[in-house]
Design an enzyme around this catalytic site. Sequence first.
Site, PDB file in Angstrom:
ATOM      1  N   LEU A  23       0.862  -1.177   0.066  1.00 20.76           N
ATOM      2  CA  LEU A  23       0.047   0.206   0.096  1.00 20.76           C
ATOM      3  C   LEU A  23       0.764   1.245  -0.214  1.00 20.76           C
ATOM      4  O   LEU A  23       0.317   2.248  -0.552  1.00 20.76           O
ATOM      5  CB  LEU A  23      -0.908  -0.025   1.166  1.00 20.76           C
ATOM      6  CG  LEU A  23      -2.037  -1.022   1.111  1.00 20.76           C
ATOM      7  CD1 LEU A  23      -2.766  -1.041   2.444  1.00 20.76           C
ATOM      8  CD2 LEU A  23      -3.146  -0.715  -0.005  1.00 20.76           C
ATOM      9  N   GLY A  24       1.763   1.189   0.540  1.00 19.46           N
ATOM     10  CA  GLY A  24       2.929   2.420   0.650  1.00 19.46           C
ATOM     11  C   GLY A  24       3.893   2.126   1.706  1.00 19.46           C
ATOM     12  O   GLY A  24       4.026   1.418   2.209  1.00 19.46           O
ATOM     13  N   GLY A  27       8.810   6.571   6.578  1.00 23.76           N
ATOM     14  CA  GLY A  27      10.051   6.521   7.462  1.00 23.76           C
ATOM     15  C   GLY A  27       9.990   5.586   8.401  1.00 23.76           C
ATOM     16  O   GLY A  27      11.284   4.792   8.742  1.00 23.76           O
ATOM     17  N   GLY A  29       8.515   2.348   8.097  1.00 18.96           N
ATOM     18  CA  GLY A  29       8.146   1.077   7.541  1.00 18.96           C
ATOM     19  C   GLY A  29       7.339   1.017   6.403  1.00 18.96           C
ATOM     20  O   GLY A  29       7.127   1.974   5.770  1.00 18.96           O
ATOM     21  N   LYS A  45       1.154  -2.721   8.890  1.00 16.16           N
ATOM     22  CA  LYS A  45       2.218  -1.817   9.079  1.00 16.16           C
ATOM     23  C   LYS A  45       3.198  -2.627   9.692  1.00 16.16           C
ATOM     24  O   LYS A  45       3.308  -3.123  11.035  1.00 16.16           O
ATOM     25  CB  LYS A  45       1.607  -0.638  10.101  1.00 16.16           C
ATOM     26  CG  LYS A  45       3.004   0.387  10.125  1.00 16.16           C
ATOM     27  CD  LYS A  45       2.608   1.447  10.659  1.00 16.16           C
ATOM     28  CE  LYS A  45       2.212   2.594   9.576  1.00 16.16           C
ATOM     29  NZ  LYS A  45       1.814   3.846   9.924  1.00 16.16           N
ATOM     30  N   ASP A 139       0.558  12.793  14.822  1.00 15.56           N
ATOM     31  CA  ASP A 139       0.629  13.247  13.430  1.00 15.56           C
ATOM     32  C   ASP A 139      -0.774  13.083  12.753  1.00 15.56           C
ATOM     33  O   ASP A 139      -0.798  12.572  11.560  1.00 15.56           O
ATOM     34  CB  ASP A 139       1.532  12.195  12.901  1.00 15.56           C
ATOM     35  CG  ASP A 139       2.168  12.436  11.246  1.00 15.56           C
ATOM     36  OD1 ASP A 139       2.006  13.621  11.152  1.00 15.56           O
ATOM     37  OD2 ASP A 139       2.458  11.650  10.634  1.00 15.56           O
TER      38      ASP A 139
END
Length: 524
Positions: A23-24, A27, A29, A45, A139
């Site tokens: 998926l992406g 920084g 992981g 993740k 975040d």
Amino acid sequence: MAIRALRPNDPRVLGGFQVLGLLGEGGMGAVYQARDRDGRTVAIKVIRPEYAAVPEFRARFRSEVERARQVPPFSTAAVLGADPDHSTPYLVVEYVDGPNLSEVIADHGPLTDGALHSVAVGVATALVAIHGAGVVHRDLKPANVLFALGSPKVIDFGIARALDADDGLTRTGQTVGTVAYMAPERLEGPLIGQATPAVDVFAWGAVVAYAANGRSPFPGDSPTAIAIRILTREPELGSLTGPLRAIVERTLAKNPAARPTAPELLDMLLASDSAPPTRPVVLPAPSPRRSGQHRKDRPGFPRLAAAVGAGVLTVALAAGTAIAMWPSPDKNPLPPAPSAPPPEPVMVINDPLIGPSLWAETTNSQSSCTFDGEFLIIKGRHGIMCTGPRKEFTGDQKTLISVESVVGELCARIYFRYHHTGEGSYVLEVCRNNLALASTTPNAPWTVLNEGRSVNLGAKSHRFSIEIEDEFAGVYMDGLRDPVLTAPLEEPALTSGTVEIAAGGHSSENSTIKLYGIEVWTAG
């Protein structure tokens, strides 16, 4: 949300989950789409190995996952499981199949009326749940607000530092977050690097202002300029009006004590005099410009690589990248705010390099470029240029590629701004034990601009990122925030060109280079 094919080094199975695609990456992981034994789709993740190897990080991850499990799943992506003891710790969360707020605004413009209020209420509700479990998000930003069936869900709170986890695990100067949505106390003063619930409330105000106007309330053309505006200027709230504007103003107060708590914020939003009828955010078909680009964790670039004199204030980001800022805006006036937000990076090349595609098999009398289903393999005794797409790029750009191994005396070379008509190129050279940034021109066939550090390619593969910002190049390795090489790009004839894969040098015996997974991003 676009799913990318798995690369050779990506896991195929994690615990009881079958990994389906990437998926992406960020920084900390990578995020994968996966399926459990019951056929349910999830997002996993996975923490990078270099962080997992640090005992204090693993301990913090374990603590924060336990708190994340306690967050009720309304308006958030539910935490479904985790394995802090895995060789690469991972967190399993609900898979939210929808665009993020940044993508919605880019495709359909700023939100208004009930749709805007729905986002404001939904994100505030998520903060109530997150803070109620003793967690600070740290975040909150548009990219972390996803839409499922028109309703907002907040993601990426699962590795936030717990409210009462004052265990010394966060090193001095480390701050998790995105500058445009950071509260001023995280940028300056005794609370720098710390996070309380008030920082999430500030970020909520910045996110809602962004949703209403299509840009941050603290605009600037660099992280430094943005941070100074947060510290010294009032927010630009644009089209926000009425009770919602007043609420956003309170949440963006410089003094954290003047901001409402998350429950107080939600009560204010639900008061009868401030709440227009809410409705789901209805998303029309995406425009052709953005079709197929909805993906989580789109890489952000360029990175700031500047420092300013003595007496500066330093803000450190997620993995310790320093941002230098002038302490007095009176002595250093702010640059003018841009009239529109800068374009997001766009992926223009994506080739896993596991078989002929954008790059073709190539041979000459001494060397070859071939594929084996897992890697692009360059083999031989002399240099060779692998045949690839001749698509030229200019301006800021970012090239990523993984080097699995270099055996022998030949070096992997990634040329950028390469001119096939003979003007020259810039190049990252990756040898068995060292790196170099160089330029090639007709008058200077090989000029080293910067070189250094042993990469010890025999130990493991490495992911390299070549990032160009304002005619300055930085080379980053394995997702780390600090560049391993930097150099100005000063050749007047080399302002544009192609990206090429090659091997360079000479070897008395056959050398072998294995590479995979090239991506090229431009500034849009």
